[in-house]
Design a protein around this motif. Structure first.
Motif, PDB file in Angstrom:
ATOM      1  N   ASN A   1      -1.153 -18.153  -9.870  1.00 30.75           N
ATOM      2  CA  ASN A   1      -1.519 -16.742  -9.782  1.00 30.75           C
ATOM      3  C   ASN A   1      -2.685 -16.535  -8.796  1.00 30.75           C
ATOM      4  N   LEU A   2      -3.641 -17.461  -8.811  1.00 32.56           N
ATOM      5  CA  LEU A   2      -4.783 -17.363  -7.899  1.00 32.56           C
ATOM      6  C   LEU A   2      -4.335 -17.481  -6.446  1.00 32.56           C
ATOM      7  N   GLN A   3      -3.356 -18.339  -6.187  1.00 29.91           N
ATOM      8  CA  GLN A   3      -2.827 -18.452  -4.827  1.00 29.91           C
ATOM      9  C   GLN A   3      -2.205 -17.135  -4.375  1.00 29.91           C
ATOM     10  N   GLN A   4      -1.535 -16.468  -5.298  1.00 28.84           N
ATOM     11  CA  GLN A   4      -0.925 -15.173  -4.977  1.00 28.84           C
ATOM     12  C   GLN A   4      -2.002 -14.113  -4.740  1.00 28.84           C
ATOM     13  N   VAL A   5      -3.044 -14.126  -5.569  1.00 25.44           N
ATOM     14  CA  VAL A   5      -4.143 -13.168  -5.408  1.00 25.44           C
ATOM     15  C   VAL A   5      -4.819 -13.369  -4.061  1.00 25.44           C
ATOM     16  N   ARG A   6      -5.131 -14.625  -3.749  1.00 25.49           N
ATOM     17  CA  ARG A   6      -5.797 -14.908  -2.472  1.00 25.49           C
ATOM     18  C   ARG A   6      -4.926 -14.481  -1.304  1.00 25.49           C
ATOM     19  N   GLY A   7      -3.626 -14.762  -1.365  1.00 28.17           N
ATOM     20  CA  GLY A   7      -2.715 -14.366  -0.282  1.00 28.17           C
ATOM     21  C   GLY A   7      -2.659 -12.864  -0.103  1.00 28.17           C
ATOM     22  N   THR A   8      -2.654 -12.143  -1.215  1.00 24.66           N
ATOM     23  CA  THR A   8      -2.616 -10.677  -1.143  1.00 24.66           C
ATOM     24  C   THR A   8      -3.890 -10.132  -0.507  1.00 24.66           C
ATOM     25  N   LEU A   9      -5.048 -10.659  -0.903  1.00 22.04           N
ATOM     26  CA  LEU A   9      -6.325 -10.197  -0.354  1.00 22.04           C
ATOM     27  C   LEU A   9      -6.438 -10.536   1.129  1.00 22.04           C
ATOM     28  N   ASN A  10      -5.881 -11.676   1.526  1.00 17.92           N
ATOM     29  CA  ASN A  10      -5.853 -12.036   2.941  1.00 17.92           C
ATOM     30  C   ASN A  10      -4.982 -11.067   3.731  1.00 17.92           C
ATOM     31  N   LEU A  11      -3.867 -10.672   3.134  1.00 15.03           N
ATOM     32  CA  LEU A  11      -2.919  -9.767   3.795  1.00 15.03           C
ATOM     33  C   LEU A  11      -3.543  -8.400   4.052  1.00 15.03           C
ATOM     34  N   ILE A  12      -4.325  -7.903   3.096  1.00 13.82           N
ATOM     35  CA  ILE A  12      -4.911  -6.564   3.265  1.00 13.82           C
ATOM     36  C   ILE A  12      -6.326  -6.634   3.854  1.00 13.82           C
ATOM     37  N   GLU A  13      -6.753  -7.834   4.238  1.00 11.83           N
ATOM     38  CA  GLU A  13      -7.998  -8.047   4.972  1.00 11.83           C
ATOM     39  C   GLU A  13      -9.239  -7.588   4.203  1.00 11.83           C
ATOM     40  N   LEU A  14      -9.308  -7.978   2.935  1.00 13.50           N
ATOM     41  CA  LEU A  14     -10.532  -7.791   2.155  1.00 13.50           C
ATOM     42  C   LEU A  14     -11.274  -9.130   2.173  1.00 13.50           C
ATOM     43  N   ALA A  15     -12.077  -9.335   3.224  1.00 11.43           N
ATOM     44  CA  ALA A  15     -12.630 -10.664   3.502  1.00 11.43           C
ATOM     45  C   ALA A  15     -13.506 -11.203   2.373  1.00 11.43           C
ATOM     46  N   GLY A  16     -14.438 -10.391   1.869  1.00 11.72           N
ATOM     47  CA  GLY A  16     -15.335 -10.872   0.823  1.00 11.72           C
ATOM     48  C   GLY A  16     -14.585 -11.229  -0.441  1.00 11.72           C
ATOM     49  N   ALA A  17     -13.670 -10.360  -0.844  1.00 15.57           N
ATOM     50  CA  ALA A  17     -12.882 -10.614  -2.052  1.00 15.57           C
ATOM     51  C   ALA A  17     -12.003 -11.846  -1.867  1.00 15.57           C
ATOM     52  N   GLU A  18     -11.444 -12.009  -0.669  1.00 17.87           N
ATOM     53  CA  GLU A  18     -10.615 -13.191  -0.408  1.00 17.87           C
ATOM     54  C   GLU A  18     -11.457 -14.468  -0.509  1.00 17.87           C
ATOM     55  N   MET A  19     -12.681 -14.415  -0.010  1.00 19.65           N
ATOM     56  CA  MET A  19     -13.547 -15.599  -0.072  1.00 19.65           C
ATOM     57  C   MET A  19     -13.842 -15.979  -1.514  1.00 19.65           C
TER      58      MET A  19
END
Length: 557
Positions: A45-63
């Motif tokens: 699930n975390l991999q999916q969350v990180r991928g989604t945040l990367n896709l929408i370019e929320l850099a801090g949240a993705e980090m």
């Protein structure tokens, strides 16, 4: 940045559903640590969350999501107690991440700096170094300072003394005895070093460092651990710069951290303003206190809880004093005795909860006595007196809590029955503080007068009252049994009288700066509470004595 916040609404429902499932899987794994499938589900699930945040370019949240993923992947099935810190950090980080994304979704505004505490908590749990406060801050570091007045000749002894001054202030800042006083002394030291090395490579370190300290002071930035470490690192760089013989270059990472503080505070002081202009710094869209408040809102209860609680205790204390007054006058109603007993018991429990165990014990001891009072068994005079002393002692402890004082500056814990003596001692400390305040005012007056004297080209009228004022300060120090400080203040007064008032020639600028160094050190001695706790700043008077010796005065007994 706007794109990321706007795009969040497109994936919001699926993203939050996945995050909720992740939190549930992790919570279940913490309870059933041999169930590896729960942990694996959380990782997927975390991999999916990180991928989604990367896709929408929320850099801090993705980090933050990436840090959570790395830590979760590191947790083995069957993890024991040694992993509790990591698992707690993971749970806290997921909670913060979800709250952060909810805020971004609601307000369409990113603030990745809010996630740095959670990111660094995770990194610390995993044994990794923390990210700097300036991680999300961008600035060009190749700007040079404008050409100015050539620096004065540098005496090695003066440079060493100024570094000592910086270290004394740094110690006070780290200990938080009086952070503002420590910062003033540190700023004084760096401003003086800057004036001595302005035309040398090391001058850039002192120039930007002074601006950062001025910003920390003027902007009332919080004394965070990272900033204590930053100014400690600055001290180590000062040592290298003084040993570099002109070949020193400021590390880029340090320069960026110092500039971040200048941008964060947006100070209008002379040092910060010059650095602002030279580096083209734009004000940040947030303040230090806003960041702190928002992070507290993300992570849990706010910082005002303790202050609100202490305010409520004070109201209960007022009620207890009113009931005690009625009982003493003999006008209490039948239920007053029971109400007072219940109120004291409630306060005793509350005081114990907030860590004021001595105050709690003071009331606990009184409960059996008050429980025996009634209309048919009135309170004795000595019993009322002891309870009044206990209430006054509790009131002084709660007042310190409400002011947000450090534990070591509150009235000292006492044994039940000794509250009256402790209250009297506390009153004596308050009287000493009044004397210290007057002494601070006298020193500040002297410094302002010397500045006016210098700016007027040596008009001695500005100094007319300074020796008298300093002699009054000297008397206050004798009253406080501070003979050494009193002697140094008296020597400064003598110097002003004999070398500045009684002679037509102005002392050199270097000597006037050295006099100001001595007065600044003595002012710090007063501001930082060293008069009341001399053991906390053992070298402050050594520093003042060095400056007085540099004036050519004898400090021998």
């Amino acid at each position: 940045m706007v794109t990321g916040a706007t795009s969040l609404s497109l994936v919001r429902d699926e993203l939050f559903t996945t995050m909720e499932e992740t939190e549930q899987s992790l919570e279940h794994f913490i309870a059933e640590r041999n169930n590896g499938s729960l942990l694996q589900q959380a990782v997927e699930n975390l991999q999916q969350v990180r991928g989604t945040l990367n896709l929408i370019e929320l850099a801090g949240a993705e980090m933050l999501a990436q840090e959570v993923l790395q830590q979760a992947t590191d947790i083995p099935t069957g993890a024991g107690e040694e992993r509790d810190g990591q698992l707690t950090a993971l749970s806290n980080a997921l909670y913060v991440l979800r709250r952060y994304l909810e805020n971004v979704d609601a307000h369409r505004q990113e603030m990745p700096e809010l996630l740095l505490p959670a990111i660094n908590e995770l990194r610390q749990a995993g044994g990794q170094p923390p990210l700097p406060e300036s991680f999300f801050f961008s600035v060009r570091l190749d700007h040079m300072r404008p050409a100015g007045v050539p620096a004065a000749p540098v005496a090695a002894e003066a440079a060493r003394r100024l570094r000592h001054m910086y270290q004394v202030g740094l110690l006070g800042f780290i200990r938080e005895d009086n952070p503002q006083a420590g910062l003033k002394l540190m700023l004084r030291a760096l401003a003086r070093l800057d004036s001595l090395f302005a035309d040398k490579p090391a001058g850039r370190l002192y120039w930007v460092g002074a601006a950062a300290l001025e910003s920390q002071l003027d902007g009332q930035l919080l004394p965070r651990k990272a900033r204590k470490q930053l100014f400690s690192r600055l001290d180590r760089e000062i040592k290298q710069a003084l040993a570099g013989n002109g070949s020193y270059e400021v590390p880029r990472s340090l320069l960026k951290e110092l500039l971040y503080l200048v941008a964060l505070a947006d100070s209008r002081g002379p040092h910060a303003s010059a650095v602002h202009e030279a580096f083209g710094l734009a004000p940040l869209p947030f303040t230090d206190h806003l960041l702190d408040e928002e992070y507290q809102r993300l992570s849990g209860p706010g910082q005002g809880v303790m202050r609100s609680l202490s305010s409520a205790i004070r109201e209960e204390l007022a009620g207890a004093k009113d009931l005690l007054d009625l009982i003493e006058r003999g006008t209490a109603q039948a239920d007053s005795f029971g109400n007072l007993h219940a109120l004291l018991g409630k306060m005793a429990k509350t005081l114990s909860m907030v860590g004021l165990s001595s105050a709690s014990n003071a009331l606990q001891v009184q409960l059996p006595v008050v429980g025996g009072w009634s209309e048919n068994s009135p309170a004795q005079a000595d019993e009322l007196h002891r309870l009044a002393e206990a209430v006054l002692y509790v009131e002084s402890m709660v007042a310190s809590l409400e002011r947000g004082e450090q534990r070591n500056s509150r009235p000292a814990p006492v044994q039940p029955g000794d509250e009256g003596e402790a209250f009297a001692a506390h009153q004596l400390v308050e009287a000493r503080i009044v004397v210290i305040d007057e002494a601070q005012g006298g020193l500040a007056l002297a410094k302002r007068a010397i500045t006016s004297y210098l700016e007027s080209g040596g008009d001695r009228m500005h100094l007319a009252n300074v020796p008298i004022s300093l002699q009054a300060v000297r008397g206050g120090m004798w009253f406080l049994n501070q003979e050494r400080a009193a002697k140094l203040i008296g020597l400064c007064a003598d110097y002003i009288q004999k070398q500045m008032i009684d002679v037509p020639q102005m002392p050199s600028e270097q000597m006037l700066e050295t006099l100001a160094d001595a007065l600044s050190s003595l002012e710090y001695y007063l501001e930082a509470g060293a008069v009341l706790r001399p053991e906390t700043t053992p070298s402050v008077l050594d520093l003042a004595e060095e400056s007085v010796r540099a004036l050519g005065l004898s400090v021998a007994a």
